[in-house]
Design an enzyme around this catalytic site. Structure first.
Site, mmCIF file in Angstrom:
data_model
loop_
_atom_site.group_PDB
_atom_site.id
_atom_site.type_symbol
_atom_site.label_atom_id
_atom_site.label_comp_id
_atom_site.label_asym_id
_atom_site.label_seq_id
_atom_site.Cartn_x
_atom_site.Cartn_y
_atom_site.Cartn_z
ATOM 1 N N ASP A 249 23.560 3.328 -10.838
ATOM 2 C CA ASP A 249 22.735 4.213 -11.574
ATOM 3 C C ASP A 249 21.953 3.067 -12.822
ATOM 4 O O ASP A 249 22.755 2.503 -12.889
ATOM 5 C CB ASP A 249 23.059 5.344 -12.673
ATOM 6 C CG ASP A 249 22.271 6.101 -13.077
ATOM 7 O OD1 ASP A 249 21.314 6.260 -13.212
ATOM 8 O OD2 ASP A 249 22.895 6.204 -13.992
ATOM 9 N N ASP B 59 19.808 3.693 -15.684
ATOM 10 C CA ASP B 59 19.299 3.729 -17.420
ATOM 11 C C ASP B 59 21.371 4.527 -18.025
ATOM 12 O O ASP B 59 21.760 5.649 -17.139
ATOM 13 C CB ASP B 59 19.050 5.205 -17.648
ATOM 14 C CG ASP B 59 17.838 4.809 -17.384
ATOM 15 O OD1 ASP B 59 16.846 3.825 -17.032
ATOM 16 O OD2 ASP B 59 16.721 5.792 -17.499
#
Length: 239
Positions: free
Chosen positions: A14, A16
């Site tokens: 991922d 963020d």
């Protein structure tokens, strides 16, 4: 650090609050404001949501609405403009917000001969630039529809978020005949539990409270980074 041996595998990351601190879309917004794509009022709204995201996480922000708003700002502009903007924000804003520990883990996977893919709700063009600049294998992001190279404001297959991340990660692994049981996934958000459960080696990174409880109950590894470490890494680069 992952073991630097073993079968062919992919490590999915991922972006963020996992690869970098905060929300990448906020920095896209700042760059868009500098290029006069959006107004000062828009950037102030992005800034407020960025602050909430840093301290509360996805649970405290309507992420889907915010991401749709971020994608709206590029409507009517070209893919080349977004790629140029993405390189600018990487150099001016994102590079100094990368968590050094997460980047080091990704690099260890690459040294071991594994593929490293970003899986993120940010626009595909932005994700591609981040992956390219970090020498990762590739990126899976939200695809924005275009006509003659100009963004229409529509999405292709929806936002790459929550369960959608697991779908696209599975597609990449199957296309390469890679066993997901040999793969890794890294995320900070409980929304990515479908992605984390998809692989044999899930890792929670600075997890939100829900993901932390979930990870502890299942004995998943938890990576915890501190802002002080990020600041120290920035300082060392300036010397």
């Amino acid at each position: 650090m992952p073991d630097e041996s073993g079968p062919r595998a992919i490590a999915f990351f991922d972006v963020d609050n996992t690869l970098l601190r905060g929300a990448s879309l906020y920095h896209v917004g700042v760059g868009a404001w500098r290029m006069r794509f959006i107004s000062l009022a828009d950037i102030l709204s992005f800034g407020w949501n960025q602050t909430r995201f840093l301290y509360i996480g996805e649970s405290g922000v309507n992420i889907s609405r915010l991401r749709l708003r971020a994608m709206d700002i590029i409507t009517g502009h070209t893919r080349d403009e977004l790629v140029t903007l993405s390189h600018e924000i990487f150099d001016s804003r994102l590079i100094q917000r990368l968590w050094p520990e997460t980047v080091a883990v990704a690099q260890a996977h690459l040294r071991a001969g594994r593929e490293v893919w970003l899986v993120t709700a940010t626009a595909q063009e932005v994700a591609d630039v981040i992956a390219e600049r970090l020498d990762f294998t590739g990126a899976l992001g939200t695809r924005l529809a275009t006509v003659d190279g100009i963004f229409t404001g529509a999405l292709v297959d929806g936002i790459c978020h929550a369960g959608r991340k697991a779908v696209v990660a599975r597609e990449v692994a199957e296309a390469r005949a890679i066993d997901l049981a040999d793969c890794w996934a890294y995320s900070d958000s409980h929304n990515d539990i479908p992605l984390l459960e998809l692989v044999g080696n899930p890792v929670a990174v600075n997890p939100d409270s829900t993901l932390r409880r979930y990870a502890l109950a299942r004995g998943w590894p938890i990576m915890t980074m501190k802002v002080a470490q990020l600041k120290a890494a920035r300082a060392s680069k300036k010397r």
